[in-house]
Write a protein that holds these residues in place. Structure first.
Motif, PDB file in Angstrom:
ATOM      1  N   TYR A   1       0.832  -1.199   0.000  1.00 21.54           N
ATOM      2  CA  TYR A   1       0.000   0.000   0.000  1.00 21.54           C
ATOM      3  C   TYR A   1       0.874   1.259   0.000  1.00 21.54           C
ATOM      4  O   TYR A   1       0.673   2.174  -0.807  1.00 21.54           O
ATOM      5  N   PHE A   2       1.857   1.312   0.898  1.00 21.80           N
ATOM      6  CA  PHE A   2       2.710   2.492   0.977  1.00 21.80           C
ATOM      7  C   PHE A   2       3.584   2.636  -0.269  1.00 21.80           C
ATOM      8  O   PHE A   2       3.910   3.752  -0.685  1.00 21.80           O
ATOM      9  N   ALA A   3       3.955   1.517  -0.877  1.00 23.18           N
ATOM     10  CA  ALA A   3       4.731   1.586  -2.123  1.00 23.18           C
ATOM     11  C   ALA A   3       3.905   2.253  -3.219  1.00 23.18           C
ATOM     12  O   ALA A   3       4.423   3.065  -3.999  1.00 23.18           O
ATOM     13  N   ARG A   4       2.614   1.939  -3.277  1.00 22.72           N
ATOM     14  CA  ARG A   4       1.753   2.581  -4.271  1.00 22.72           C
ATOM     15  C   ARG A   4       1.616   4.072  -3.999  1.00 22.72           C
ATOM     16  O   ARG A   4       1.609   4.885  -4.920  1.00 22.72           O
ATOM     17  N   MET A   5       1.487   4.431  -2.722  1.00 21.78           N
ATOM     18  CA  MET A   5       1.364   5.851  -2.390  1.00 21.78           C
ATOM     19  C   MET A   5       2.645   6.619  -2.752  1.00 21.78           C
ATOM     20  O   MET A   5       2.594   7.738  -3.254  1.00 21.78           O
TER      21      MET A   5
END
Length: 270
Positions: A122-126
């Protein structure tokens, strides 16, 4: 509103899964017109019955509406079935198959299809979205060395939506750079991206399509003229070929299709 058969994407969560899968199925019937409605957060039988009443009023004796459902509750599915619509359970027997394969029962908690899940992913996408915003339309040349791909193309060929889709859907670091008249006197790529030619992927389109898109932004301008669009696209394609940059005609492809081709061509993985 244009006439068409009612198509309802119904979910106990955001409706994104129902809309995506349902639309993929409807795409196989290009000759049929649909009135599409996404109905999220139908998480109770009472809510389903209220929706059924709305669907029945909208149908008003016409063709049976289609309901594409991603709901876990049998009670909600039963309520939707009472509408007289054709209910297509997009989960169907798949949960049962998974239960058997995994040797455990599925959670009955609603709305889990679009949860955060893997927090690192999730944080990688953000982070990828932030990178895409910073590097949209050549705004920044910083940290291009860590880009997974750099999309180059003349203005309005689909760079930004493709960039954002790759970032949000797959967590890829994507920059994009617009090719302008100033970039064409040289045989090489623009100096900002020339060091990263192995990361570059080009987009093109048809002159008529580009002219139509640009006309919506700047009607009756040189920028949107068919002659200017033809010239820019010819120069861009010549530039791609000279520098061995893979490229794709975006005129008849969706963002999803373009993203899939880019990932395959550049051997990228999410």
């Amino acid at each position: 509103m244009p006439a068409g058969r009612g198509a309802y994407f119904v979910s106990d969560s955001t409706g994104i899964t129902a809309e995506t899968l349902g639309s993929a199925l409807l795409a196989n019937f290009p000759g049929v017109a649909f009135q599409r409605h996404t109905i999220p957060f139908v998480d109770s039988a009472a809510g389903a019955r209220n929706l059924v009443a709305d669907i029945e009023r909208a149908a008003d004796g016409g063709a049976r509406p289609l309901i594409f459902a991603t709901v876990k509750s049998a009670e909600i599915l039963s309520a939707l079935g009472a509408s007289g619509a054709v209910v297509i359970d997009l989960l169907g027997g798949h949960l049962t198959e998974l239960e058997e394969a995994l040797g455990t029962t599925a959670s009955e908690q609603l709305g889990q299809f679009h949860g955060v899940g893997d927090i690192e992913r999730y944080f990688a996408r953000m982070r990828a979205v932030e990178y895409a915003i910073e590097h949209d339309d050549g705004q920044s040349g910083r940290a291009l060395d860590i880009a997974d791909v750099i999309i180059i193309a003349p203005s309005r060929c689909g760079k930004t939506p493709t960039t954002m889709y790759l970032a949000l859907q797959y967590g890829l670091l994507v920059a994009n750079y617009p090719l302008t008249d100033d970039d064409f006197p040289s045989d090489g790529l623009p100096s900002t991206v020339s060091r990263y030619v192995q990361k570059c992927f080009g987009l093109t389109t048809t002159p008529l399509r580009l002219s139509q898109v640009r006309h919506e932004r700047r009607p009756s301008s040189t920028y949107s003229s068919l002659a200017q669009c033809t010239l820019e696209l010819r120069r861009a394609e010549d530039l791609y070929r000279r520098n061995r940059v893979p490229f794709l005609n975006s005129s008849t492809k969706s963002v999803e299709e373009m993203s899939a081709v880019i990932m395959q061509s550049m051997r990228l993985r999410s």
